[in-house]
Design a protein around this motif. Structure first.
Motif, PDB file in Angstrom:
ATOM      1  N   TYR A   1       6.736  -2.818  -8.616  1.00  0.00           N
ATOM      2  CA  TYR A   1       5.378  -2.982  -8.078  1.00  0.00           C
ATOM      3  C   TYR A   1       4.520  -1.742  -8.299  1.00  0.00           C
ATOM      4  N   ASP A   2       5.079  -0.545  -8.120  1.00  0.00           N
ATOM      5  CA  ASP A   2       4.230   0.642  -8.235  1.00  0.00           C
ATOM      6  C   ASP A   2       3.941   1.030  -9.683  1.00  0.00           C
TER       7      ASP A   2
ATOM      8  N   ALA B   1      13.684   8.920  -4.216  1.00  0.00           N
ATOM      9  CA  ALA B   1      13.409   7.814  -5.130  1.00  0.00           C
ATOM     10  C   ALA B   1      12.250   6.967  -4.632  1.00  0.00           C
ATOM     11  N   SER B   2      11.453   6.445  -5.555  1.00  0.00           N
ATOM     12  CA  SER B   2      10.438   5.459  -5.214  1.00  0.00           C
ATOM     13  C   SER B   2      11.119   4.203  -4.697  1.00  0.00           C
ATOM     14  N   ALA B   3      10.587   3.651  -3.600  1.00  0.00           N
ATOM     15  CA  ALA B   3      11.142   2.418  -3.046  1.00  0.00           C
ATOM     16  C   ALA B   3      10.613   1.181  -3.756  1.00  0.00           C
ATOM     17  N   LEU B   4       9.670   1.358  -4.672  1.00  0.00           N
ATOM     18  CA  LEU B   4       8.972   0.219  -5.276  1.00  0.00           C
ATOM     19  C   LEU B   4       9.099   0.215  -6.791  1.00  0.00           C
ATOM     20  N   ASP B   5      10.201   0.737  -7.288  1.00  0.00           N
ATOM     21  CA  ASP B   5      10.382   0.896  -8.729  1.00  0.00           C
ATOM     22  C   ASP B   5      11.486  -0.027  -9.254  1.00  0.00           C
ATOM     23  N   THR B   6      12.724   0.350  -9.079  1.00  0.00           N
ATOM     24  CA  THR B   6      13.843  -0.411  -9.642  1.00  0.00           C
ATOM     25  C   THR B   6      14.399  -1.413  -8.620  1.00  0.00           C
ATOM     26  N   ALA B   7      15.318  -2.251  -9.085  1.00  0.00           N
ATOM     27  CA  ALA B   7      15.929  -3.258  -8.216  1.00  0.00           C
ATOM     28  C   ALA B   7      16.725  -2.629  -7.078  1.00  0.00           C
ATOM     29  N   SER B   8      17.193  -1.405  -7.273  1.00  0.00           N
ATOM     30  CA  SER B   8      17.919  -0.668  -6.243  1.00  0.00           C
ATOM     31  C   SER B   8      17.025   0.441  -5.700  1.00  0.00           C
TER      32      SER B   8
ATOM     33  N   PHE C   1      -1.801  -6.148  -5.471  1.00  0.00           N
ATOM     34  CA  PHE C   1      -1.712  -7.546  -5.092  1.00  0.00           C
ATOM     35  C   PHE C   1      -2.833  -7.914  -4.117  1.00  0.00           C
ATOM     36  N   LEU C   2      -3.598  -8.970  -4.434  1.00  0.00           N
ATOM     37  CA  LEU C   2      -4.655  -9.502  -3.574  1.00  0.00           C
ATOM     38  C   LEU C   2      -5.683  -8.456  -3.157  1.00  0.00           C
TER      39      LEU C   2
ATOM     40  N   CYS D   1       0.820  -1.218   0.000  1.00  0.00           N
ATOM     41  CA  CYS D   1       0.000   0.000   0.000  1.00  0.00           C
ATOM     42  C   CYS D   1       0.849   1.260   0.000  1.00  0.00           C
ATOM     43  N   ASN D   2       2.157   1.105   0.133  1.00  0.00           N
ATOM     44  CA  ASN D   2       3.093   2.219   0.302  1.00  0.00           C
ATOM     45  C   ASN D   2       2.736   3.062   1.527  1.00  0.00           C
TER      46      ASN D   2
END
Length: 322
Positions: A214-215, A271-278, A221-222, A118-119
């Motif tokens: 994810y974002d 930075a978005s925490a739910l975007d790239t692998a880093s 999800f669910l 849900c961020n």
């Protein structure tokens, strides 16, 4: 591993993960399921991990801001600044794997929480109804939001709203504390003598994002509820203050808004925490600061639009059209 669990749970979500109270009683023998605010038990889903499969942290250690070299400048942290105490930063690189941190700042016992699905990043006073509670992760989701539990009464709590929904304390509400997500660079520049949480002693790849992309998903999800109104994308970020929601896109465009007795400021660099692998390389979503007209920080959340609509279905959308 966590990403694999999510994929497996998504495949199974259509049937076997739907819940009934009797299903959960074997796993939760100390929880009073007769005392509940949940009207539709199909809303409770298993997210994949079992109870404490995502381990909450207790009383973490901290180091000086000058020792946080492993954290990228744009990487998000949750800032908690209590009057009279040294400001603390809780990096999302740890919270994304643990979701709850039980801590104490001076005499104040707090829970710093983050639900990646849900961020939602909320901090609470852990004192309620005569108890000082400590929280863990149930492994359950409701409207895709983490369901926490307290270890003292085994009651279940909805993270985004800070309310007990099942068990002895059902109906009790935690007091939210002012905290916010911002870039490590922003926090460390403002608080050169502050503290930052040290890396936990767990076998986790803390430099890696288990929720990559994810974002940018089309659907949460669910989540089986309605999409947000007004054509707002389900995973668009919105600022929630009470039962009002401001689209992040509007705030980023304005830079500063003064509405409903509230001052909202947006600045770039987080930075978005739910975007790239880093976590440090995600796209720029900026930082929100919220205060009253006297400059006092206010509790708020920057969560996805679907979650606001699910938990505040009668909430007001601040679209700037009236």
């Amino acid at each position: 591993m966590l990403r694999v669990m999510i994929l497996i749970a998504a495949i199974l979500a259509g049937g076997s993960l739907r819940a009934e109270p009797l299903q959960w009683q074997g796993e939760w023998p100390e929880t009073n399921f007769k005392n509940s605010l949940v009207l539709d038990w199909s809303e409770i889903r298993s997210g994949g991990p079992p109870k404490d499969g995502i381990p909450a942290l207790d009383m973490p250690t901290f180091v000086a801001v000058s020792q946080g070299q492993e954290i990228g400048p744009r990487e998000p942290v949750i800032a908690v600044e209590i009057k009279g105490q040294v400001p603390r930063a809780y990096p999302l690189r740890y919270l994304i794997w643990h979701e709850i941190i039980n801590d104490q700042i001076g005499a104040l016992p707090i829970a710093v929480t983050y639900c990646p699905l849900c961020n939602s990043a909320m901090s609470f006073d852990r004192r309620v109804a005569g108890w000082t509670l400590s929280f863990g992760v149930t492994g359950k989701l409701r409207h895709s939001d983490m369901v926490m539990y307290d270890r003292e009464t085994q009651s279940w709590w909805q993270q985004a709203i800070g309310q007990a929904i099942v068990g002895r304390l059902a109906g009790a509400e935690l007091t939210p504390l002012p905290s916010w997500m911002e870039s490590w660079q922003s926090f460390s520049k403002r608080n050169p003598h502050g503290l930052v949480m040290a890396e936990p002693d767990y076998p986790r790849a803390y430099e890696r994002n288990p929720y990559r992309g994810y974002d940018s998903s089309a659907w949460p999800f669910l989540y089986s509820g309605e999409p947000p109104p007004h054509g707002i994308e389900p995973l668009a970020r919105v600022l929630r203050i009470g039962a009002r929601a401001w689209p992040l896109s509007r705030l980023a465009k304005a830079g500063e808004l003064r509405e409903a007795g509230i001052v909202i400021r947006w600045s770039s660099g987080q930075a978005s925490a739910l975007d790239t692998a880093s976590l440090s390389r995600g796209r720029d979503v900026g930082t929100i600061r919220v205060s009253d007209t006297a400059g006092q920080d206010l509790p708020h959340d920057l969560l996805f639009a679907f979650a606001f609509h699910a938990f505040w279905p009668q909430g007001k959308w601040m679209l700037g059209q009236d």
